[in-house]
Every structure is written in structure tokens, then in C-alpha cells.
Design a protein around this motif. Structure first.
Motif, short mmCIF file in Angstrom:
data_model
loop_
_atom_site.label_atom_id
_atom_site.label_comp_id
_atom_site.label_asym_id
_atom_site.label_seq_id
_atom_site.Cartn_x
_atom_site.Cartn_y
_atom_site.Cartn_z
N TYR A 49 0.85 -1.18 0.00
CA TYR A 49 0.00 0.00 0.00
C TYR A 49 0.89 1.24 0.00
O TYR A 49 2.02 1.21 0.50
N ALA A 50 0.37 2.33 -0.57
CA ALA A 50 1.10 3.59 -0.63
C ALA A 50 0.13 4.75 -0.42
O ALA A 50 -1.07 4.62 -0.63
N LEU A 51 0.68 5.88 -0.03
CA LEU A 51 -0.08 7.11 0.08
C LEU A 51 -0.14 7.75 -1.30
O LEU A 51 0.89 7.90 -1.96
N VAL A 52 -1.34 8.10 -1.73
CA VAL A 52 -1.55 8.73 -3.03
C VAL A 52 -2.15 10.10 -2.77
O VAL A 52 -3.12 10.23 -2.02
N HIS A 53 -1.56 11.13 -3.38
CA HIS A 53 -2.02 12.49 -3.12
C HIS A 53 -1.79 13.37 -4.34
O HIS A 53 -1.04 13.01 -5.25
N PRO A 54 -2.43 14.53 -4.37
CA PRO A 54 -2.23 15.44 -5.50
C PRO A 54 -0.76 15.86 -5.61
O PRO A 54 -0.12 16.18 -4.60
N ALA A 55 -0.25 15.85 -6.81
CA ALA A 55 1.15 16.24 -7.04
C ALA A 55 1.38 17.67 -6.56
O ALA A 55 0.56 18.56 -6.77
N GLY A 56 2.50 17.85 -5.86
CA GLY A 56 2.91 19.17 -5.43
C GLY A 56 2.24 19.69 -4.17
O GLY A 56 2.57 20.78 -3.72
N HIS A 57 1.32 18.93 -3.61
CA HIS A 57 0.66 19.41 -2.39
C HIS A 57 1.68 19.43 -1.25
O HIS A 57 2.41 18.47 -1.03
N LEU A 58 1.73 20.55 -0.53
CA LEU A 58 2.75 20.73 0.51
C LEU A 58 2.51 19.90 1.77
O LEU A 58 3.46 19.59 2.49
N ALA A 59 1.27 19.55 2.06
CA ALA A 59 0.95 18.78 3.26
C ALA A 59 -0.14 17.76 2.95
O ALA A 59 -1.28 17.87 3.42
N PRO A 60 0.18 16.73 2.15
CA PRO A 60 -0.85 15.80 1.70
C PRO A 60 -1.56 15.06 2.83
O PRO A 60 -2.72 14.69 2.69
N ARG A 61 -0.89 14.86 3.95
CA ARG A 61 -1.52 14.13 5.06
C ARG A 61 -2.61 14.95 5.75
O ARG A 61 -3.32 14.42 6.58
N THR A 62 -2.73 16.21 5.40
CA THR A 62 -3.79 17.05 5.98
C THR A 62 -5.06 17.02 5.14
O THR A 62 -6.08 17.56 5.55
N LEU A 63 -5.01 16.42 3.97
CA LEU A 63 -6.17 16.35 3.07
C LEU A 63 -7.21 15.35 3.60
O LEU A 63 -6.87 14.43 4.35
N PRO A 64 -8.46 15.49 3.18
CA PRO A 64 -9.47 14.49 3.54
C PRO A 64 -9.10 13.13 2.95
O PRO A 64 -8.48 13.05 1.88
#
Length: 142
Positions: free
Chosen positions: A16-31
Motif C-alpha cells: 500500500y502507498a499514500l496517493v495524493h495530488p502532485a505538489g501538495h505541501l501537506a498531503p496528510r492534511t487532506l481528507p
């Protein structure tokens, strides 16, 4: 365990991996965007032990919808490796570390169907994704 009269085995373990929008400065803060068939109880237990993972605020119908939402900046997700093949532009994939969860991809069939062209081709393709080595197998390879 494979029940008597059947053949099967684990073909590969995917991370498993964390997937987030490219370039987001703090992806772990996203919903968190999730879908019902994402993982097993083992992975859910791992999630529960991670203080940084919020409760899912968005539930999608499938992994494709999750990737689409993440690529549009609507959240982050924790997804298995096979779901990330062909991921759209606009996302980044970040490893979850040494204690990350994994899931097994395997097969279970009758001895007669195991010899069929379709089953053998599927097993061959899945093994090829991880360099041809099965993790375990209840029968000799064809």
C-alpha cells in the motif's frame, strides 16, 4: 489454507502507498478518500494504529473513482499497488515505510481449471508483474 480438492496459491504481495495530488505541501492534511473493497481487516488495523490518518470523509465506488478524485485535488488515499498501475497525471505516490501494510493476490481453482489456458495465462501474467516468483503455491508451476 487451500481446501482439499482445490489448488491455489499466493502469486504476489503488493504494498500500500499514500496517493495524493502532485505538489501538495501537506498531503496528510487532506481528507481521506476510500472505497469499501480497499483492504482487509489486517490493513484496517494498521490504519487504526496510525494517528495521522483521518476518518474517511469521502467513500467512492471503486479505485478508479478514488484516483480521479485524488488527481483533482479532492483528497488523499491509501491504495494497493495494483490499483496504481496507469494512475492519472496529477498524483504522487509516496511509500508508507517499512511497516506498511501489504495484501496478497492469489488464485483458487479446481485442478481441472488450473490446467486451462485462461487460468494458466492469468497466473503467468500476475507472476510476471513481480519478476516471476510466486510467494507460495500449492502445486508445481506449469
Amino acid at each position: 489454507a487451500v481446501q482439499p480438492g482445490l489448488v491455489g496459491g499466493v502469486l504476489l504481495e503488493e504494498e500500500y502507498a499514500l496517493v495524493h495530488p502532485a505538489g501538495h505541501l501537506a498531503p496528510r492534511t487532506l481528507p481521506l478518500v476510500d472505497w469499501a473493497e480497499n483492504c482487509t481487516s489486517y490493513t484496517r488495523d494498521w490504519w487504526a494504529a496510525q494517528a495521522w490518518i483521518p476518518r474517511a470523509t469521502v467513500e467512492a465506488e471503486d479505485d478508479g473513482a478514488v484516483l480521479s478524485m485524488v488527481s483533482r485535488g479532492l483528497g488523499m488515499a491509501i491504495m494497493p499497488g495494483l490499483s496504481l498501475y496507469g494512475a492519472p497525471d496529477g498524483i504522487e505516490i509516496t511509500a508508507l515505510g517499512a511497516d506498511r501494510p501489504t495484501r496478497s493476490i492469489g488464485y483458487l481453482t479446481t485442478p481441472e481449471q488450473a490446467r486451462s489456458l485462461a487460468v494458466r495465462a492469468l497466473i503467468r501474467e500476475l507472476r510476471a508483474e513481480r519478476g516471476g516468483a510466486a510467494v507460495s503455491d500449492s502445486r508445481k508451476s506449469d
